[in-house]
Design a protein around this motif. Structure first.
Motif, PDB file in Angstrom:
ATOM      1  N   SER A  41      -1.708   1.089  -6.468  1.00 52.45           N
ATOM      2  CA  SER A  41      -1.305   1.006  -5.063  1.00 52.45           C
ATOM      3  C   SER A  41      -0.976  -0.434  -4.680  1.00 52.45           C
ATOM      4  CB  SER A  41      -2.410   1.524  -4.146  1.00 52.45           C
ATOM      5  OG  SER A  41      -2.588   2.898  -4.326  1.00 52.45           O
ATOM      6  N   GLN A  85      -0.168   7.702   0.436  1.00 57.29           N
ATOM      7  CA  GLN A  85      -1.214   8.491  -0.206  1.00 57.29           C
ATOM      8  C   GLN A  85      -1.790   9.552   0.745  1.00 57.29           C
ATOM      9  OE1 GLN A  85      -3.596   5.865  -2.506  1.00 57.29           O
ATOM     10  NE2 GLN A  85      -4.969   7.456  -3.218  1.00 57.29           N
ATOM     11  N   ASP A 162       3.261   7.080  -3.114  1.00 62.33           N
ATOM     12  CA  ASP A 162       1.929   6.727  -3.606  1.00 62.33           C
ATOM     13  C   ASP A 162       1.101   8.006  -3.695  1.00 62.33           C
ATOM     14  OD1 ASP A 162      -0.359   5.525  -4.386  1.00 62.33           O
ATOM     15  OD2 ASP A 162      -0.562   4.198  -2.650  1.00 62.33           O
ATOM     16  N   GLU A 163       0.773   8.401  -4.903  1.00 59.34           N
ATOM     17  CA  GLU A 163      -0.015   9.615  -5.150  1.00 59.34           C
ATOM     18  C   GLU A 163       0.501  10.796  -4.342  1.00 59.34           C
ATOM     19  OE1 GLU A 163      -2.948   9.537  -7.077  1.00 59.34           O
ATOM     20  OE2 GLU A 163      -3.407   7.403  -7.190  1.00 59.34           O
TER      21      GLU A 163
HETATM   22 MG    MG Z   1      -4.065   4.142  -4.959  1.00 63.89          MG
END
Ligand code: MG
Ligand code: ADP
Lengths: 250, 246
Positions: A41, A85, A162-163
């Motif tokens: 991240s 995320q 992100d994810e």
């Molecule tokens: Mg992360």
């Protein structure tokens, strides 16, 4: 194309990224993978400028991002979309208003043009009849879809995720992964996806960068990752029972 | 972390807050929304507190005057002076610091920890300004009205007790309210109000904006916001009083 050259980043005493270099190609889903806490991240946030790097270069199609001032950076940022995320939808706005937000800010479109674009984007992520719901009323998968719709609203050249499938069930994860890949191919954009999920790696790993304790440890694609005899990558890839089974059959 | 660090970061943030907005129309719209929620949201609590405080000041003044040499209109006069000079501008500001301050800090803090602020930044928006400026401007405009409203209710609360308990007559009370009135007192109160409005929006916004972590830290930021804006109000109140009244 985004090029990252020798970037390092520390928080106080803690060296999180060490001399990382990657070349993220256009029209491909570029994956950054690694264990939790390895610095994925932080890497993606350095690339988009949410963190300042201590050293190194970041080039967006040969435009040097690091040396730009805030005004120039904002111009680049209008060319990029990001899926966070935890989706990071604006709580106080409906689905429609969330997707419309970047359009209101930058597109100069009329109200009805914006609405058309919003509906197009929502349809693209297969989310219909949810325009007037608030983020709190949506499931995790729906929130991700809205996040993607918002990220692509302004036709970005660069897409960061992100994810994208954290907190989703395996089926929905695959749908979201495929959606990201389709959008990447369809619009020929540079996409960077951070993930620790081996399913995603096998699904959309056109280019893979493996981060280990803040260093770029290995790079390749979804085929070569199964063949490498790198120890750390082996531990990451074959952590699950199912992957071990796969390996023994190989 | 030390106080110099916070001061520095606070002023840097304020510099960003007051730099040129990217889309004026959105700011104006948000400012109106904030004004409405601020105004309407504060009406009830301000009314209750003002009425009761006015009543208490009136009773206390009356019960402390037992000398026949002090005229009974003093009760109205004292109520007016206390309400206009200190009670409405300062005490109400402290109450609003609790109410608005914790609200702002937790709203912005939640946006920070859920990456909504990052999302704004990614879109190329000056998030500090986008989130904070409408709130500050709204408070600067609305708080003077809230305070004037509080002043009226405070004096009205005093009148209700005065008349209903018979400690002074309605005429005496009203004569007291008008006795030796200096318009500058209102100016003084409104200057304080505007400064406090800035304090109770900008300090909580700062604490919310620099929240790190999760829900727990949002709670902490919110508490810190109320504590520091209350302290700031008391210090600024002292400074302004010395500056303006001496
Ligand atoms: Mg992360
Ligand atoms: N803003 C920050 N300040 C200090 N440390 C941070 C910050 N962001 C991340 N870190 C640290 O950097 C390391 C990598 O974090 P991160 O990139 O979020 O990991 P992940 O690979 O799971 O995404 C972690 O040890 C984390 O504690």
């Amino acid at each position: 194309m985004i090029e990252v050259k020798n970037i390092s980043k520390a928080f106080g005493e803690k060296q999180v990224l060490k001399d990382v270099s990657c070349l993220f190609e256009r029209g491909k889903t570029n994956l950054i993978i690694g264990a939790s806490g390895s610095g994925k991240s932080v890497l993606i946030k350095c690339i988009v400028g949410l963190h300042e790097v201590d050293k190194g270069e970041i080039l967006y199609d040969n435009r040097d991002f690091k040396s730009m001032d805030i005004v120039k950076r904002r111009e680049i940022r209008r060319e990029l979309g990001m899926l966070f995320q935890a989706s990071a939808l604006f709580d106080s706005l409906t689905v429609e208003q969330n997707v419309m937000f970047p359009l209101i800010m930058y597109s100069g479109m009329s109200k009805s043009e914006m609405l058309d674009r919003v509906n197009f984007c929502l349809k693209r992520v297969n989310l219909v009849n949810a325009n007037h719901l608030y983020p709190a009323e949506l499931s995790g998968g729906m929130q991700k879809r809205v996040g993607i719709a918002r990220a692509i609203a302004l036709n970005p050249k660069y897409l960061f995720c992100d994810e994208p499938n954290s907190g989703l069930d395996p089926q929905t994860s695959i749908l979201i992964d495929n959606l990201i890949q389709e959008i990447t191919h369809e619009y020929d954009i540079t996409t960077i996806v951070v993930t620790h999920d081996m399913n995603s790696v096998m699904e959309i790993g056109e280019k893979i960068f493996f981060i280990y304790k803040g260093e770029l440890w290995w790079k390749g694609d979804k085929n070569s990752i199964l063949e490498t005899d790198n120890k750390e990558i082996g531990e990451f890839v074959y952590a699950s029972h199912i992957m071990k089974l796969l390996k023994s059959k190989h | 972390m030390n106080i110099v660090f916070h001061f520095g970061r606070y002023f840097i943030m304020m510099y960003r807050v007051f730099s040129k907005p990217e889309k004026f129309g959105i700011y104006r719209e948000n400012t109106f929304k904030e004004m409405i929620s601020l105004g309407i949201g504060s009406m009830g609590i301000v009314a209750i507190i003002s009425l009761f405080m006015g009543a208490v000041i009136t009773i206390q003044t009356a019960s402390n005057i037992d000398s026949p040499w002090i005229p009974s209109y003093t009760v109205g006069f004292t109520t007016r002076q206390s309400v206009i000079l200190e009670f409405s501008p300062t005490i109400i500001a402290l109450i609003l610091a609790g109410k608005i301050g914790s609200n702002i800090a937790s709203e912005i803090g939640t946006m920070r920890v859920t990456e909504q602020i990052d999302a704004l930044e990614i879109m190329g928006i000056n998030s500090a300004s986008y989130l904070t400026l409408p709130k500050i401007i709204a408070a600067l405009f609305i708080n003077p009205f809230i305070i004037i409203y509080s002043m009226f209710l405070g004096m009205f609360g005093g009148w209700i007790v005065a008349v209903s308990t018979g400690i002074v007559t309605s005429n005496q009370y009203i004569y007291g309210l008008q006795y030796d009135f200096k318009p500058f007192d209102i100016t003084y109160a409104l200057i304080k109000t505007v400064v406090f409005a800035f304090v109770i929006t900008s300090i909580p916004a700062y604490h919310g904006y620099y929240t790190r972590g999760g829900a727990l830290e949002v709670g902490r930021s919110s508490t810190r916001a109320v504590v520091y804006s209350s302290i700031a109000i008391l210090v600024v109140n002292y400074l302004l009083t010395q500056l303006l009244l001496i």
